[in-house]
Design a protein around this motif. Structure first.
Motif, PDB file in Angstrom:
ATOM      1  N   CYS A  81       0.865  -1.188   0.000  1.00 41.35           N
ATOM      2  CA  CYS A  81       0.000   0.000   0.000  1.00 41.35           C
ATOM      3  C   CYS A  81       0.896   1.230   0.000  1.00 41.35           C
ATOM      4  O   CYS A  81       2.111   1.121  -0.192  1.00 41.35           O
ATOM      5  N   ASP A  82       0.295   2.400   0.234  1.00 35.73           N
ATOM      6  CA  ASP A  82       1.083   3.631   0.207  1.00 35.73           C
ATOM      7  C   ASP A  82       2.193   3.638   1.255  1.00 35.73           C
ATOM      8  O   ASP A  82       3.234   4.267   1.067  1.00 35.73           O
ATOM      9  N   SER A  83       1.975   2.945   2.375  1.00 36.60           N
ATOM     10  CA  SER A  83       2.954   2.971   3.465  1.00 36.60           C
ATOM     11  C   SER A  83       3.769   1.683   3.576  1.00 36.60           C
ATOM     12  O   SER A  83       4.628   1.575   4.450  1.00 36.60           O
TER      13      SER A  83
END
Length: 304
Positions: free
Chosen positions: A157-159
């Protein structure tokens, strides 16, 4: 960086541990037994004794690390791969095992997972170059590796960063290479598939450096290996290494007899690794397959 390695005493894992330590990283490795733990300590890693089935141990091992490299495999060697149930452990490692690693990494707050996979996932492409977007050939034999990749992609994911390394067929300091050399010494077939087809090899010396390079790779799937080689040239290198004029290929009938697990190994895969090189700067030390990849093993077998 601090890196946790599962499958740390296997062919890929031990190469990765050595390369990570040599690159200055702090490494913790999972070992199934105290003897395996001693091996890891000798390589410069801090061992955790346990199994992938122990969720709390994995969470503890992963807490505070920057990346997890899941390199656990259990590939049958030689004709053992045709025995019913021989691949069951390897399949579980790539399905249930990867799920356990991903779950523990999430709980421990790990931001990067590197997952081992195989280029045999691709469908037979003949002479066409194979890139990461090429069609896959998912069968009962290749589905577990596909499931492993999907679980890492779900983690991403984004993180969080998920990196999948589709390694070529491993050749070098490993039991499969030694098995093939013993077969070659006895004059038995070591080739499978169309002699004019392509094989995607990777030397054991290049496995660990690829894992090190993956620490800087963006999320995605990457092909990892050396230059593709014609299957006829691959077999001839074994013949040259053992001093025989030539060696044969398994017939299509015998390949079918060997079962569904043999089919992916017979696919013509002219795999390109430019994407991984462009993303990380990695390039194989052993760029072109030849008989020199086999020399140390030939001497070792001759001494037995």
């Amino acid at each position: 960086m601090k890196v946790a390695v599962t499958g740390a005493t296997g062919v890929i894992g031990s190469s990765a541990v050595s390369a990570l330590v040599a690159a200055g990283h702090d490494v913790v490795g999972l070992a199934r037994t105290p003897d395996k733990a001693d091996v890891l300590a000798g390589l410069g890693a801090a061992p955790y004794v346990g199994s992938l089935a122990d969720h709390e141990l994995l969470v503890g091992m992963f807490t505070g690390v920057d990346a997890v490299a899941n390199l656990a495999t259990h590939v049958p060697v030689g004709f053992a791969g045709a025995i019913p149930g021989a691949w069951r452990t390897n399949d579980r490692l790539r399905t249930e095992g990867v799920r356990r690693v991903v779950d523990a990494a999430r709980e421990a707050g790990v931001r990067r997972i590197i997952q081992e996979s195989v280029s045999q996932l691709y469908a037979d492409q003949g002479d066409t170059w194979v890139a990461e977007g090429s069609p896959l050939g998912i069968t009962r034999a290749t589905e577990p590796a596909s499931v492993a990749e999907a679980q890492v992609q779900d983690y991403t994911c984004d993180s969080r960063i998920g990196v999948v390394l589709r390694f070529g067929f491993i050749v070098g300091d490993d039991e499969m290479t030694r098995w093939q050399l013993r077969a070659a010494l006895q004059g038995r077939s070591v080739g499978i598939g169309d002699p004019e087809g392509w094989l995607h090899p990777v030397h054991t010396d290049d496995l660990g450096p690829a894992v090190v390079a993956a620490l800087s790779a963006p999320s995605g799937v990457y092909n990892v290996g050396s230059e593709p080689v014609r299957r006829a040239d691959y077999v001839q290198a074994y013949a040259d290494a053992v001093g025989r004029p030539g060696l044969s290929f398994l017939s299509p009938f015998m390949t079918r007899v060997a079962g569904t697990r043999a089919e992916p190994l017979a696919r013509s895969l002219r795999v390109c690794t430019d994407h991984f090189t462009a993303s990380t700067g990695w390039s194989p030390q052993r760029a072109s397959f030849d008989a020199a990849w086999l020399e140390a093993n030939v001497a070792q077998l001759a001494a037995r």
